[in-house]
Design an enzyme around this catalytic site. Structure first.
Site, short mmCIF file in Angstrom:
data_model
loop_
_atom_site.label_atom_id
_atom_site.label_comp_id
_atom_site.label_asym_id
_atom_site.label_seq_id
_atom_site.Cartn_x
_atom_site.Cartn_y
_atom_site.Cartn_z
N ASP A 171 -117.31 -56.64 -2.47
CA ASP A 171 -116.81 -55.52 -1.66
C ASP A 171 -117.96 -54.81 -0.94
O ASP A 171 -119.10 -54.82 -1.42
CB ASP A 171 -116.08 -54.54 -2.58
CG ASP A 171 -115.17 -53.60 -1.80
OD1 ASP A 171 -114.95 -53.83 -0.59
OD2 ASP A 171 -114.69 -52.61 -2.39
N HIS A 226 -119.70 -59.04 7.19
CA HIS A 226 -119.21 -60.28 6.57
C HIS A 226 -120.22 -61.41 6.77
O HIS A 226 -120.48 -62.19 5.87
CB HIS A 226 -117.85 -60.69 7.17
CG HIS A 226 -116.77 -59.67 6.94
ND1 HIS A 226 -116.57 -59.08 5.72
CD2 HIS A 226 -115.85 -59.13 7.78
CE1 HIS A 226 -115.55 -58.22 5.80
NE2 HIS A 226 -115.11 -58.23 7.04
N LEU A 266 -122.21 -76.39 -11.63
CA LEU A 266 -121.44 -75.15 -11.47
C LEU A 266 -120.09 -75.42 -10.79
O LEU A 266 -120.02 -76.15 -9.80
CB LEU A 266 -122.25 -74.16 -10.60
CG LEU A 266 -121.53 -72.88 -10.18
CD1 LEU A 266 -121.41 -71.91 -11.35
CD2 LEU A 266 -122.24 -72.20 -9.02
C1 FPP Z 1 -114.83 -57.08 1.34
O1 FPP Z 1 -115.57 -56.12 2.06
C2 FPP Z 1 -115.13 -58.43 1.82
C3 FPP Z 1 -114.27 -59.29 2.40
C4 FPP Z 1 -112.85 -58.94 2.67
C5 FPP Z 1 -114.70 -60.62 2.87
C6 FPP Z 1 -115.69 -61.35 1.99
C7 FPP Z 1 -116.23 -62.49 2.72
C8 FPP Z 1 -117.51 -62.93 2.69
C9 FPP Z 1 -118.56 -62.35 1.81
C10 FPP Z 1 -117.85 -64.04 3.61
C11 FPP Z 1 -118.24 -65.34 3.04
C12 FPP Z 1 -117.48 -65.92 1.96
C13 FPP Z 1 -117.35 -67.26 1.72
C14 FPP Z 1 -116.83 -67.68 0.41
C15 FPP Z 1 -117.70 -68.32 2.67
P1 FPP Z 1 -114.77 -55.06 2.93
O2 FPP Z 1 -114.59 -55.62 4.29
O3 FPP Z 1 -113.53 -54.69 2.22
O4 FPP Z 1 -115.79 -53.86 2.95
P2 FPP Z 1 -115.43 -52.32 3.00
O5 FPP Z 1 -114.68 -52.01 1.73
O6 FPP Z 1 -116.77 -51.67 3.04
O7 FPP Z 1 -114.61 -52.08 4.22
#
Ligand code: FPP
Length: 246
Positions: A18, A35, A129
């Site tokens: 997150d 992201h 893994l």
């Molecule tokens: C949450 O942060 C994150 C996500 C919804 C996306 C996670 C994706 C990645 C880390 C990209 C790569 C992953 C793979 C497996 C290839 P948020 O957007 O909710 O952040 P916020 O709470 O600060 O708004």
């Protein structure tokens, strides 16, 4: 790292990644920038978990609820998944990592489905893994699928309601091939489980950190593991019972 007891590592770690959006906004950037940088953390943590000797790592990449985000963010995330997975597969394969995807994958665009199928296929014989990516996943969705499957067996007469046990439900979950996570980490200062592995996390130790996901690195994982090793896992028993194996 030298303070870690390698004999008391969790077999399975689950992570809610997150804080990408906030990390980007704090830098005056678009959420997708966060992201994009989150991918570096994924790479670093997968490598670290593999090196440390963790057997299973589940990453919550996209929830069922995330489909309701602005269309541009969803589209950007989908192409980031396809690009990252396609690009990383050779390295993951070389490192003997086996990939799995859980979630309602039928909702994904066709190019994403293809990339996931190829990645799963290419790494299917690996023995290191096991990396489980939760994509278009929600625990309530998963439980409903499991209950439908069990109801179908009852309907067909192959299962008696009286014979439904924990093992019956576990076998019907998308995580049936993996042990339950012993440690769940959530980054970025939110203290919630957000529809993630609700059944499987029953006895997991929960670890929350203020660190935003794009800043989370191997040293942060080691801190979480040291914290895990400082806890007493009692599974409903008393402390005395745990120490005397009673
Ligand atoms: C949450 O942060 C994150 C996500 C919804 C996306 C996670 C994706 C990645 C880390 C990209 C790569 C992953 C793979 C497996 C290839 P948020 O957007 O909710 O952040 P916020 O709470 O600060 O708004």
């Amino acid at each position: 790292m030298e303070n870690l007891d390698l004999n008391r590592l969790p077999k399975h770690i689950a992570i809610i990644m997150d804080g990408n959006g906030r990390w980007a906004q704090e830098k005056g950037q678009d959420r997708l920038y966060g992201h994009f940088h989150g991918v570096q953390s994924v790479r670093n943590i997968v490598e670290a978990a593999s090196e440390i000797g963790i057997k299973y790592l589940t990453l919550y990449a996209f929830s069922t609820e995330n489909w309701d985000r602005p269309a541009a963010e969803v589209a950007g995330l989908m192409s980031l998944f396809v690009d990252t997975i396609s690009k990383e597969v050779p390295d993951l394969h070389k490192n003997n990592i086996k990939l799995h995807f859980i979630g309602n994958l039928s909702l994904l665009p066709d190019d994403a489905k293809l990339a996931l199928e190829q990645a799963t296929q290419t790494t299917s014989k690996n023995t290191g893994l096991e990396l489980i990516i939760a994509l278009s996943y929600s625990s309530r969705w998963e439980l409903i699928q499991a209950i439908k499957n069990i109801a179908e067996m009852v309907h067909l007469g192959t299962l008696a309601p009286a014979d439904i046990k924990e093992a019956t439900l576990e076998a019907a979950l998308s995580t049936s091939a993996f042990p339950d996570p012993e440690l769940m980490i959530r980054t970025s200062g939110e203290y919630r489980i957000s529809n993630f592995l609700l059944y499987q996390l029953a006895y997991a130790e929960l670890y929350f950190t203020e660190t935003r996901w794009p800043d989370f690195r191997k040293k942060d994982l080691i801190e979480a593991l040291l914290d895990f090793q400082s806890r007493e896992r009692r599974f409903g028993k008393t402390s005395v019972q745990i120490h005397t194996n009673d």
